[in-house]
Design a protein around this motif. Structure first.
Motif, short mmCIF file in Angstrom:
data_model
loop_
_atom_site.label_atom_id
_atom_site.label_comp_id
_atom_site.label_asym_id
_atom_site.label_seq_id
_atom_site.Cartn_x
_atom_site.Cartn_y
_atom_site.Cartn_z
N SER A 57 0.85 -1.20 0.00
CA SER A 57 0.00 0.00 0.00
C SER A 57 0.88 1.24 0.00
O SER A 57 2.09 1.17 0.29
CB SER A 57 -0.90 0.02 1.23
OG SER A 57 -0.14 0.37 2.36
N GLY A 58 0.28 2.33 -0.32
CA GLY A 58 1.01 3.60 -0.35
C GLY A 58 1.59 3.94 1.01
O GLY A 58 2.74 4.37 1.12
N ARG A 59 0.75 3.74 2.04
CA ARG A 59 1.18 4.07 3.39
C ARG A 59 2.42 3.27 3.80
O ARG A 59 3.40 3.82 4.29
CB ARG A 59 0.05 3.78 4.38
CG ARG A 59 -0.36 4.98 5.13
CD ARG A 59 -1.63 4.77 5.91
NE ARG A 59 -2.76 5.33 5.23
CZ ARG A 59 -2.94 6.65 5.08
NH1 ARG A 59 -2.04 7.51 5.54
NH2 ARG A 59 -4.01 7.10 4.47
N LEU A 60 2.36 1.92 3.53
CA LEU A 60 3.51 1.06 3.86
C LEU A 60 4.74 1.51 3.07
O LEU A 60 5.86 1.52 3.57
CB LEU A 60 3.18 -0.40 3.54
CG LEU A 60 2.13 -1.05 4.44
CD1 LEU A 60 1.78 -2.46 3.92
CD2 LEU A 60 2.65 -1.13 5.87
N VAL B 268 5.44 4.56 2.00
CA VAL B 268 6.02 5.80 2.56
C VAL B 268 6.84 5.46 3.81
O VAL B 268 7.96 5.96 4.00
CB VAL B 268 4.88 6.80 2.89
CG1 VAL B 268 5.44 8.04 3.59
CG2 VAL B 268 4.14 7.19 1.62
N GLU B 269 6.29 4.57 4.64
CA GLU B 269 7.02 4.17 5.85
C GLU B 269 8.36 3.55 5.50
O GLU B 269 9.40 3.89 6.05
CB GLU B 269 6.20 3.15 6.65
CG GLU B 269 5.27 3.83 7.62
CD GLU B 269 4.29 2.85 8.23
OE1 GLU B 269 4.67 1.67 8.43
OE2 GLU B 269 3.13 3.26 8.47
N ALA B 270 8.34 2.62 4.49
CA ALA B 270 9.57 1.94 4.08
C ALA B 270 10.59 2.94 3.54
O ALA B 270 11.79 2.85 3.84
CB ALA B 270 9.24 0.89 3.02
N ALA B 271 10.11 3.93 2.77
CA ALA B 271 11.03 4.89 2.15
C ALA B 271 11.64 5.83 3.19
O ALA B 271 12.71 6.39 2.98
CB ALA B 271 10.27 5.69 1.10
#
Ligand code: ADP
Length: 716
Positions: free
Chosen positions: A614-617, A619-622
């Motif tokens: 997902s987008g949220r995951l 962003v967290e990973a980045a």
């Protein structure tokens, strides 16, 4: 064509319309003609009534003259007047009658015998009693007697006499009085009578002597002397006083309608008009009614046929669309089932040679699915009128060779030869949309191979310069296959049409979209496509397009320098030119399978791939790790591609510069521009092709991170 079909289908309805209008015309004609006839009849009847009233008032006026004289004589007798006084009185009465307007023209004289003495209003001597026919009527006990017309002995003119017996107050018969009237003014009046605008009239006395008639030879004779009126006398004598006799009579060989009426004095008045004058307008009415019916039925027929043809073509279209959808779902399900089943098998046999075979098959079936979906996409672009074309240089020979190679690969194991005859002088590099040119050639050659069980498929390429410095390319694809029936040729380029459906041949893969798309492409490129075919013998398609010229030097002989087919190329999988060891790539997509595919493809380039669902995951990973390149799917729940990009760019400084590539399954035109204008650095369409992936990797990963690939790695 639909008009012809519509005519065939509609002939019953058209016949019905024709018959209905004819019947309608017939009925209205009968009705209208009858109405007109009745109307004319009424006019004629009212004409004769008017004439009869005029004559009656004249006769009454003539009788009144007599009664006036009788009244005066009776009064004088009562007073005891003698013959001389009575003679004087009669002369006075005669003088006053001559001034009476209504009888002025006809009145001749008044005379009679009273108590045996002759009296005469004009002081004339008595005529012989034998020569005065009224005398025979005079002995009648009462009433008025009208004599037959006769020549007055004294004036020599034709007159009729009205006479009556004179009784005194005691009821004693004292003598006879008579009035003579000229016949000529009456007959002149009658001659002027007409029915309608034509015809003529005649007058008979009570004993059927003709008083006036168009044929002067008959005047003074019996009406029955006229051969055409032999039976008229009988009908007239049977007629009662008030009645009006209507009879068709032939006068001078012409059919007339005649009306006869008895007058108070026992005479007969007749009027007649030629039938065709009287009812002639009914023929015009009939003509007008039938012409109107014809025009109306033709008009309605045309409207019906037009409506039917619209309905038929709409029905045909909807039938083709329905069968197209049914076939499409079958077409898509078949490779999809294969992909699902084979991938299951491949997982079970992972590593074994059977597993590899299954994977190869998955790839082939997947490609077929892609062709179908691309065709559908093209169709939707054609329907929405949004089919864009590139104008870029391409190698002419490469296209022709590639098409030939693919066709030849397809014919391996078949008793089918693929021949080529391409003009070597065609320019080496042309300008246009290479993919679309390939699409045209691919459609035509793959059809030729599909529909030719044995024999040959021949590709001919020739070119002619155009006046504006471009080239008119002509591709001719001939085959010795099953051919096409003449009546089917017309619908060949219509969407969703597959001819083999009608025949009993075994089903052949295809959606019936190839040829319509090919025609659209040819026309969009300034040309067109035509076909000639003989059923059972083969077909020849001729496609024409206009292309720009980038390099006018001749392309040379196709067969001689036909490139060797590189392993892996036939499936469209180019070997990687570079690897990017140590590079870190993040892929964000909400569909796990897509992540597996992306990861697998990236593994060819030896990068370290991280995937997020997902987008949220993502962003967290980045935020936790530095990536060299980030791929972000467009359509995702919650945070979509654009929102994820925004969140990433805003997360920290490093991410502001990290190259980010949009992934999308939407292949519509204009997507690339949309992504770039929204902050993405690049755009990659799904399904991901290795070539495009490599292009992006080399574009965005610096030279320092790249190594030349050691060998060819394949996906299958
Ligand atoms: P498809 O995907 O079904 O081949 P096309 O639009 O390419 O669709 O062709 C439409 C129909 O035209 C085919 O189904 C086939 O019946 C007929 N057709 C096309 N090319 C040929 C050929 N070379 N020989 C005989 N029939 C052909």
């Amino acid at each position: 064509m639909p008009l012809k079909n519509a005519l065939k289908k509609e002939y019953k309805r058209l016949a019905f319309v024709g018959v209905a209008f004819f019947l309608m015309a017939l009925v209205s004609n009968v009705y209208v003609v009858d109405m007109v006839k009745k109307q004319m009849d009424l006019y004629h009847r009212s004409d004769i009534q008017v004439y009869k009233i005029t004559l009656r008032s004249l006769i009454q006026a003539q009788e009144a003259v007599l009664m006036q004289a009788v009244g005066a004589i009776v009064t004088a007798l009562e007073k005891g007047s003698g013959p001389d006084e009575l003679q004087t009185l009669l002369r006075v009465i005669t003088g006053s009658i001559r001034d009476q307007k209504n009888v002025q023209e006809t009145f001749v004289n008044i005379y009679g015998y009273i108590d045996g003495s002759y009296l005469d209003g004009s002081s004339l001597a008595p005529g012989s009693p034998e020569a005065a026919p009224w005398l025979s009527g005079a002995p009648l006990p009462s009433g008025v007697y009208h004599s037959r017309p006769h020549i007055d002995a004294r004036t020599g003119q034709m007159v009729n006499s009205i006479s009556t017996a004179v009784f005194d107050r005691n009821g004693e018969r004292r003598g006879v009085l008579a009035v003579d009237h000229l016949l000529a003014p009456v007959t002149k009046m009658v001659q002027a009578y007409k029915v309608g605008y034509s015809g003529f009239s005649f007058l008979l006395d009570g004993s059927f002597t003709v008083l006036t008639f168009p044929d002067p030879g008959l005047v003074g004779r019996q009406i029955s002397d006229g051969p055409e009126f032999a039976s008229l006398e009988k009908s007239l004598s049977a007629m009662d006083d008030q009645a009006l006799l209507e009879r068709a009579v032939t006068i001078g060989g012409v059919r007339h309608i005649g009306f006869f009426s008895r007058l108070e004095n026992g005479w007969f008045l007749g009027v007649a008009a030629p039938l065709n004058h009287s009812f002639g307008q009914t023929a015009h009415i009939t003509m007008v009614i039938f012409s109107l019916a014809l025009v109306l039925s033709c008009g309605l027929g045309l409207v019906l046929v037009r409506m039917a043809s619209d309905i038929i073509s709409a029905e045909e279209k909807s039938r083709s669309k329905t069968s197209f959808l049914a076939r499409m779902s079958h077409e898509i399900r078949t490779p999809l089932n294969a992909i699902l089943g084979l991938s299951l098998l491949a997982r079970r046999n992972y590593g074994a040679s059977a597993g590899l075979k299954y994977l190869g098959e998955i790839n082939r079936t997947g490609n077929h699915l892609l062709v179908i979906i691309n065709d559908l996409l093209d169709l939707s672009k054609v329907e929405s009128g949004y089919l864009a074309f590139k104008h870029e240089p391409y190698r002419t020979k490469t296209i022709i060779s590639d098409i030939l190679s693919i066709a030849r690969i397809r014919t391996i194991g078949l008793s089918l030869t693929v021949e080529v005859k391409a003009d070597p002088n065609i320019p080496a590099k042309l300008i246009g949309d290479e993919w679309r040119v390939r699409q045209i050639l691919m459609n035509l050659t793959s059809n030729a191979v599909k529909y030719t069980p044995a024999g040959f498929v021949r590709l001919g390429v020739s070119g002619w310069p155009t006046v504006d410095g471009r080239i008119r390319l002509v591709f001719k694809v001939e085959d010795s296959g099953i051919g096409i029936k003449p009546h089917q040729l017309e619908s060949l380029f219509e969407e969703f049409v597959r001819l083999d459906e009608q025949s009993n041949t075994k089903p052949i893969e295809g959606a019936g979209l190839g040829l319509p798309i090919t025609r659209t492409l040819c026309r969009a490129m300034g040309g067109d496509i035509t076909v000639t075919s003989e059923f059972g013998r083969g077909s020849a398609f001729r496609a024409e397009i206009i292309q720009g010229i980038a390099d006018p030097s001749p392309m040379g002989d196709i067969e001689q320098s036909e490139p060797e087919l590189q392993a892996g190329e036939e499936d469209g999988v180019p070997p990687p030119a570079f690897t990017f060891p140590g590079c870190k790539v993040l892929v964000i997509d909400d569909i796990a399978t897509n992540l597996v595919v992306a990861e697998g493809l990236l593994s060819f380039y030896e990068v370290k791939a991280t995937t997020c669902l997902s987008g949220r995951l993502g962003v967290e990973a980045a935020k936790k790790e530095r990536f060299d390149l980030i791929f972000i799917d467009h359509v995702m729940p919650d945070l979509d591609g654009l929102a994820t990009l925004k969140a990433l760019r805003e997360a920290d400084e490093y991410l502001k510069k990290t190259p980010m590539v949009a992934l999308t399954a939407s292949a519509m035109e204009g997507m690339r521009e949309m992504f770039l204008s929204n902050g993405f650095d690049d755009y990659l369409a799904k399904p991901i092709s290795l070539g495009k992936l490599e292009e992006i990797m080399t574009r965005w990963i610096p030279m320092t991170g790249r190594l030349p690939a050691e060998g060819i790695k394949q996906s299958n």
